[in-house]
Design a protein around this motif. Structure first.
Motif, PDB file in Angstrom:
ATOM      1  N   SER A 107       0.819  -1.205   0.000  1.00  0.00           N
ATOM      2  CA  SER A 107       0.000   0.000   0.000  1.00  0.00           C
ATOM      3  C   SER A 107       0.855   1.258   0.000  1.00  0.00           C
ATOM      4  CB  SER A 107      -0.937  -0.009   1.214  1.00  0.00           C
ATOM      5  OG  SER A 107      -1.928   0.983   1.112  1.00  0.00           O
ATOM      6  N   THR A 108       1.910   1.278   0.820  1.00  0.00           N
ATOM      7  CA  THR A 108       2.772   2.462   0.856  1.00  0.00           C
ATOM      8  C   THR A 108       3.610   2.581  -0.415  1.00  0.00           C
ATOM      9  OG1 THR A 108       4.390   1.178   2.130  1.00  0.00           O
ATOM     10  CG2 THR A 108       2.893   2.592   3.362  1.00  0.00           C
ATOM     11  N   THR A 109       3.929   1.458  -1.020  1.00  0.00           N
ATOM     12  CA  THR A 109       4.675   1.505  -2.287  1.00  0.00           C
ATOM     13  C   THR A 109       3.816   2.075  -3.399  1.00  0.00           C
ATOM     14  OG1 THR A 109       6.045  -0.390  -1.648  1.00  0.00           O
ATOM     15  CG2 THR A 109       5.908   0.127  -3.997  1.00  0.00           C
ATOM     16  N   LEU A 110       2.561   1.672  -3.450  1.00  0.00           N
ATOM     17  CA  LEU A 110       1.665   2.089  -4.528  1.00  0.00           C
ATOM     18  C   LEU A 110       1.070   3.477  -4.297  1.00  0.00           C
ATOM     19  CD1 LEU A 110      -0.264  -1.255  -5.166  1.00  0.00           C
ATOM     20  CD2 LEU A 110       1.493  -0.222  -6.629  1.00  0.00           C
ATOM     21  N   PHE A 111       0.772   3.809  -3.044  1.00  0.00           N
ATOM     22  CA  PHE A 111      -0.001   5.019  -2.763  1.00  0.00           C
ATOM     23  C   PHE A 111       0.760   6.062  -1.950  1.00  0.00           C
ATOM     24  CE2 PHE A 111      -3.037   1.440  -3.075  1.00  0.00           C
ATOM     25  CZ  PHE A 111      -3.687   1.840  -4.236  1.00  0.00           C
ATOM     26  N   GLY A 112       2.027   5.806  -1.663  1.00  0.00           N
ATOM     27  CA  GLY A 112       2.840   6.786  -0.962  1.00  0.00           C
ATOM     28  C   GLY A 112       3.168   6.363   0.451  1.00  0.00           C
ATOM     29  N   ASP A 113       4.390   6.637   0.860  1.00  0.00           N
ATOM     30  CA  ASP A 113       4.854   6.261   2.186  1.00  0.00           C
ATOM     31  C   ASP A 113       4.365   7.298   3.192  1.00  0.00           C
ATOM     32  OD1 ASP A 113       6.098   5.041   4.273  1.00  0.00           O
ATOM     33  OD2 ASP A 113       8.126   5.670   3.731  1.00  0.00           O
ATOM     34  N   SER A 114       3.074   7.246   3.449  1.00  0.00           N
ATOM     35  CA  SER A 114       2.425   8.192   4.351  1.00  0.00           C
ATOM     36  C   SER A 114       1.286   7.461   5.054  1.00  0.00           C
ATOM     37  CB  SER A 114       1.863   9.390   3.575  1.00  0.00           C
ATOM     38  OG  SER A 114       0.830   8.962   2.701  1.00  0.00           O
ATOM     39  N   LEU A 115       0.693   8.135   6.023  1.00  0.00           N
ATOM     40  CA  LEU A 115      -0.423   7.537   6.737  1.00  0.00           C
ATOM     41  C   LEU A 115      -1.599   7.292   5.795  1.00  0.00           C
ATOM     42  CD1 LEU A 115      -1.530   6.591   9.435  1.00  0.00           C
ATOM     43  CD2 LEU A 115      -2.192   8.944   9.938  1.00  0.00           C
ATOM     44  N   VAL A 116      -1.887   8.251   4.927  1.00  0.00           N
ATOM     45  CA  VAL A 116      -2.979   8.083   3.963  1.00  0.00           C
ATOM     46  C   VAL A 116      -2.676   6.932   3.008  1.00  0.00           C
ATOM     47  CG1 VAL A 116      -4.241   9.181   2.085  1.00  0.00           C
ATOM     48  CG2 VAL A 116      -3.674  10.502   4.127  1.00  0.00           C
ATOM     49  N   GLY A 117      -1.439   6.885   2.509  1.00  0.00           N
ATOM     50  CA  GLY A 117      -1.069   5.812   1.597  1.00  0.00           C
ATOM     51  C   GLY A 117      -1.159   4.451   2.235  1.00  0.00           C
ATOM     52  N   LEU A 118      -0.735   4.339   3.496  1.00  0.00           N
ATOM     53  CA  LEU A 118      -0.816   3.059   4.203  1.00  0.00           C
ATOM     54  C   LEU A 118      -2.249   2.591   4.329  1.00  0.00           C
ATOM     55  CD1 LEU A 118       0.358   0.796   6.030  1.00  0.00           C
ATOM     56  CD2 LEU A 118       0.093   2.398   7.950  1.00  0.00           C
ATOM     57  N   ARG A 119      -3.154   3.499   4.644  1.00  0.00           N
ATOM     58  CA  ARG A 119      -4.518   3.103   4.973  1.00  0.00           C
ATOM     59  C   ARG A 119      -5.407   2.895   3.761  1.00  0.00           C
ATOM     60  NH1 ARG A 119      -5.423   6.752  10.524  1.00  0.00           N
ATOM     61  NH2 ARG A 119      -4.239   5.303  11.872  1.00  0.00           N
ATOM     62  N   VAL A 120      -4.898   3.086   2.570  1.00  0.00           N
ATOM     63  CA  VAL A 120      -5.691   2.782   1.378  1.00  0.00           C
ATOM     64  C   VAL A 120      -6.097   1.310   1.372  1.00  0.00           C
ATOM     65  CG1 VAL A 120      -5.630   2.577  -1.138  1.00  0.00           C
ATOM     66  CG2 VAL A 120      -4.768   4.650  -0.038  1.00  0.00           C
ATOM     67  N   CYS A 121      -5.180   0.430   1.729  1.00  0.00           N
ATOM     68  CA  CYS A 121      -5.509  -0.995   1.701  1.00  0.00           C
ATOM     69  C   CYS A 121      -6.581  -1.329   2.733  1.00  0.00           C
ATOM     70  CB  CYS A 121      -4.261  -1.850   1.892  1.00  0.00           C
ATOM     71  SG  CYS A 121      -3.453  -1.687   3.501  1.00  0.00           S
ATOM     72  N   ALA A 122      -6.587  -0.645   3.878  1.00  0.00           N
ATOM     73  CA  ALA A 122      -7.628  -0.877   4.874  1.00  0.00           C
ATOM     74  C   ALA A 122      -8.976  -0.392   4.368  1.00  0.00           C
ATOM     75  CB  ALA A 122      -7.265  -0.167   6.174  1.00  0.00           C
ATOM     76  N   THR A 123      -8.989   0.760   3.713  1.00  0.00           N
ATOM     77  CA  THR A 123     -10.233   1.286   3.150  1.00  0.00           C
ATOM     78  C   THR A 123     -10.798   0.339   2.104  1.00  0.00           C
ATOM     79  OG1 THR A 123      -9.583   3.578   3.558  1.00  0.00           O
ATOM     80  CG2 THR A 123     -11.246   3.203   1.865  1.00  0.00           C
ATOM     81  N   LEU A 124      -9.942  -0.154   1.224  1.00  0.00           N
ATOM     82  CA  LEU A 124     -10.403  -1.075   0.187  1.00  0.00           C
ATOM     83  C   LEU A 124     -10.951  -2.360   0.799  1.00  0.00           C
ATOM     84  CD1 LEU A 124      -7.544  -0.648  -2.468  1.00  0.00           C
ATOM     85  CD2 LEU A 124      -9.869   0.308  -2.530  1.00  0.00           C
ATOM     86  N   ALA A 125     -10.294  -2.853   1.846  1.00  0.00           N
ATOM     87  CA  ALA A 125     -10.771  -4.061   2.504  1.00  0.00           C
ATOM     88  C   ALA A 125     -12.127  -3.825   3.167  1.00  0.00           C
ATOM     89  CB  ALA A 125      -9.751  -4.543   3.533  1.00  0.00           C
ATOM     90  N   ALA A 126     -12.304  -2.655   3.784  1.00  0.00           N
ATOM     91  CA  ALA A 126     -13.572  -2.340   4.435  1.00  0.00           C
ATOM     92  C   ALA A 126     -14.699  -2.260   3.412  1.00  0.00           C
ATOM     93  CB  ALA A 126     -13.444  -1.026   5.201  1.00  0.00           C
ATOM     94  N   VAL A 127     -14.437  -1.619   2.289  1.00  0.00           N
ATOM     95  CA  VAL A 127     -15.438  -1.512   1.225  1.00  0.00           C
ATOM     96  C   VAL A 127     -15.773  -2.896   0.678  1.00  0.00           C
ATOM     97  CG1 VAL A 127     -15.839  -0.652  -1.110  1.00  0.00           C
ATOM     98  CG2 VAL A 127     -14.842   0.856   0.620  1.00  0.00           C
ATOM     99  N   ALA A 128     -14.756  -3.719   0.467  1.00  0.00           N
ATOM    100  CA  ALA A 128     -14.995  -5.072  -0.034  1.00  0.00           C
ATOM    101  C   ALA A 128     -15.810  -5.881   0.965  1.00  0.00           C
ATOM    102  CB  ALA A 128     -13.657  -5.759  -0.315  1.00  0.00           C
ATOM    103  N   THR A 129     -15.586  -5.687   2.244  1.00  0.00           N
ATOM    104  CA  THR A 129     -16.346  -6.400   3.264  1.00  0.00           C
ATOM    105  C   THR A 129     -17.827  -6.061   3.181  1.00  0.00           C
ATOM    106  OG1 THR A 129     -14.452  -6.496   4.760  1.00  0.00           O
ATOM    107  CG2 THR A 129     -16.636  -6.734   5.741  1.00  0.00           C
ATOM    108  N   ALA A 130     -18.139  -4.771   3.079  1.00  0.00           N
ATOM    109  CA  ALA A 130     -19.544  -4.365   2.971  1.00  0.00           C
ATOM    110  C   ALA A 130     -20.188  -4.944   1.718  1.00  0.00           C
ATOM    111  CB  ALA A 130     -19.644  -2.837   2.969  1.00  0.00           C
ATOM    112  N   LEU A 131     -19.434  -4.980   0.614  1.00  0.00           N
ATOM    113  CA  LEU A 131     -19.959  -5.554  -0.621  1.00  0.00           C
ATOM    114  C   LEU A 131     -20.236  -7.049  -0.457  1.00  0.00           C
ATOM    115  CD1 LEU A 131     -20.624  -5.545  -3.636  1.00  0.00           C
ATOM    116  CD2 LEU A 131     -18.167  -5.744  -4.099  1.00  0.00           C
ATOM    117  N   VAL A 132     -19.304  -7.770   0.151  1.00  0.00           N
ATOM    118  CA  VAL A 132     -19.486  -9.209   0.329  1.00  0.00           C
ATOM    119  C   VAL A 132     -20.683  -9.492   1.233  1.00  0.00           C
ATOM    120  CG1 VAL A 132     -18.448 -11.304   1.291  1.00  0.00           C
ATOM    121  CG2 VAL A 132     -17.085  -9.775  -0.126  1.00  0.00           C
ATOM    122  N   VAL A 133     -20.895  -8.681   2.264  1.00  0.00           N
ATOM    123  CA  VAL A 133     -22.042  -8.895   3.146  1.00  0.00           C
ATOM    124  C   VAL A 133     -23.344  -8.677   2.382  1.00  0.00           C
ATOM    125  CG1 VAL A 133     -23.215  -8.117   5.237  1.00  0.00           C
ATOM    126  CG2 VAL A 133     -20.734  -8.338   5.215  1.00  0.00           C
TER     127      VAL A 133
END
Length: 532
Positions: free
Chosen positions: A102-128
């Motif tokens: 996530s930090t490699t793709l979206f930047g070595d920052s707090l926002v860049g790190l948390r992109v993968c968490a956001t995507l996982a959360a969105v995917a979870t809601a979709l799967v439910v």
């Protein structure tokens, strides 16, 4: 709403007509339904409004992602991601790998790190939402399932930051969806997908094995047992084993450190975890959502239309019993609770369309809105730091996002007290992985060396060389002075102040300067290792 109002009934919007899976046949598992000729129709997915809900969810998480700071676990994941391996003392490799990606793709920052968490959360809601569809939910039920999941306390908490629980929630609901597909259709080929999901899940968190165990036990108890007599089931087990094998081999080669961590959780927190298990089931989604998942459990247990999914009604209380006996954390049961929530969304949506529909819909919307606000205040960084005392009483993880740069500042002040001629032989030692991760993240800009620690996998990344026999600067919790017995001439030189009066673990931590280690580091290191 009452349980009688939203009890079992037929699905709507073209979703009625599930066959009864029963015990099935003893064939190859391709079709195991007792009524193979009866159409198994699912309602269409309302993609436009569903994607709108998911986009709003992703937007809120992204906008708030940098409001506070790194969580201690995130700092640890970043450090582990710089030292990729097939395993770590307290976790498999997937979360550190995703943090690094996530930090490699979206930047070595707090926002860049948390992109993968956001995507996982969105995917979870979709799967439910898809779980609700699999259980006969119409368009409204699917949309409701995604919404309730997105605003649930646990989903918001783990979706806001990177944690093993973030991806574990997604894995569990994904495995549940695939198992439901096996049970509904009798098509044993889906076991291969179940095995793949379980195997990948093991590379993130070992708890998914517990999910597999309780589901298999429940299917063996209430059926349809025929799905377990398929060669595809055996194939799925082999796929899961193959994907999990690298980490299992790593654990075996390192004397199974995960058992040490699990034992520490049970011994240190077991009594408290057992006491809180039941009340936590009422709040981990939202208190106002309890009627929905209770109705979902009742529907799975009693309704003919989803009789084939009855195993999930058994699996949830079975999981609670296992977690209670083991002294595990209450949130371990949340993913199956979400499945019950999805099961309850169809009767809840039908209730909202019944008599006095306008007032019922207003009541439902009010419950969702109020829960969303309360859960956001408790789990998301929406309050000023000075107002965190009440949220931290319910979710202490909020406070773990403060004070790391200030800890590094205090450590720099202590480091500068070491004469420059002695710094080449000096060691910076942190008491836990959060402190070590913060110093690794913020230390270089402050002229600090790479920190060492005996906590979790940091212990595997040490010890310092025995030639580093000069001063030792300790960073430790205020009540952890016992560690000083391993060093000589120790004196406290300063304390950590996070600047926000947030009463987290590191507030008031001590920076201690010692003249050196009591023994060579190689001899001292086993005494400094600790896994909990």
């Amino acid at each position: 709403m009452s349980l009688s109002d939203v009890g079992a009934g037929s699905a709507d919007d073209g979703s009625a007509g599930f066959g009864s899976a029963g015990d099935g046949s003893a064939g190859d598992g391709t079709r195991l339904s007792r009524e193979p000729d009866r159409p198994l129709r699912l309602a269409p997915t309302p993609w436009r409004p569903l994607l709108g809900v998911l986009a709003l969810y992703a937007g809120v998480l992204t906008l708030l992602s940098a409001r506070y700071g790194y969580h201690r676990d995130e700092l640890y994941f970043l450090a582990a991601g710089r030292r990729l391996a097939w395993g770590y003392v307290d976790q498999p490799p997937l979360t550190p790998l995703l943090a690094r990606a996530s930090t490699t793709l979206f930047g070595d920052s707090l926002v860049g790190l948390r992109v993968c968490a956001t995507l996982a959360a969105v995917a979870t809601a979709l799967v439910v939402a898809l779980v609700a569809r699999e259980l006969g939910g119409g368009r409204g039920a699917q949309l409701l399932a995604a919404t309730l999941t997105a605003v649930g306390a646990q989903a918001l908490a783990v979706g806001h930051m990177v944690s093993t629980a973030t991806f574990d929630l997604l894995v569990w609901v994904g495995v549940s969806l695939l198992v439901l597909r096996v049970l509904r259709t009798g098509d044993g080929r889906w076991w291969l997908a179940v095995g793949a999901a379980v195997g990948i899940g093991v590379q993130n968190k070992y708890l998914v094995v517990l999910l597999a165990a309780v589901l298999l036990a429940a299917i063996g108890w209430v059926g349809p047992r025929g799905v377990l007599r398929s060669r595809w089931f055996v194939g799925g087990c082999l796929v899961a084993g193959a994907l999990a094998a690298p980490n299992v081999v790593w654990q075996a080669a390192h004397d199974w450190p995960q058992f040490t961590v699990a034992r520490g959780i049970s011994e240190d927190d077991g009594a408290e975890n057992r006491t809180l298990l039941v009340p936590q089931q009422l709040i981990y989604l939202a208190p106002l959502f309890v009627p929905v998942w209770l109705v979902g459990w009742r529907r799975l247990w009693r309704a003919a239309e989803v009789r084939w999914a009855r195993a999930f009604a058994v699996a949830y209380p079975l999981l609670c019993a296992v977690v209670l006996a083991a002294g595990g954390k209450g949130y371990y049961t949340v993913p199956l609770l979400v499945v019950l929530l999805a099961a309850g969304c169809e009767p809840t949506a039908r209730w909202a369309r019944g008599g006095r529909a306008r007032s019922r819909r207003a009541l439902l919307a009010g419950a969702v809105g109020l829960s969303a606000v309360l859960n956001a205040v408790i789990t998301l960084p929406v309050l000023p730091p000075s107002a965190l005392a009440v949220p931290m009483a319910l979710d202490p993880e909020q406070g773990e996002q403060f004070g790391w740069p200030e800890l590094a500042d205090a450590t720099r002040d202590g480091w500068l007290r070491i004469p420059s001629a002695e710094r080449d032989r000096a060691v910076l030692f942190a008491g836990n992985y959060g402190e070590a991760g913060a110093l690794e993240r913020y230390g270089p800009a402050r002229g600090l060396p790479t920190p060492y620690s005996g906590h979790m996998s940091y212990a595997d990344w040490g010890p310092p060389p025995d030639s580093a026999n000069g001063p030792v600067l300790l960073v430790r919790l205020a009540d952890a002075s016992a560690i000083e017995r391993h060093f000589t001439g120790c004196r406290t030189v300063t304390h950590v102040d996070n600047g926000h009066a947030v009463d987290n673990e590191e507030q008031g931590a001590s920076i201690v300067l010692c003249t050196g280690p009591a023994r060579p580091w190689s001899a001292l290191w086993p005494s400094l290792r600790h896994a909990y």
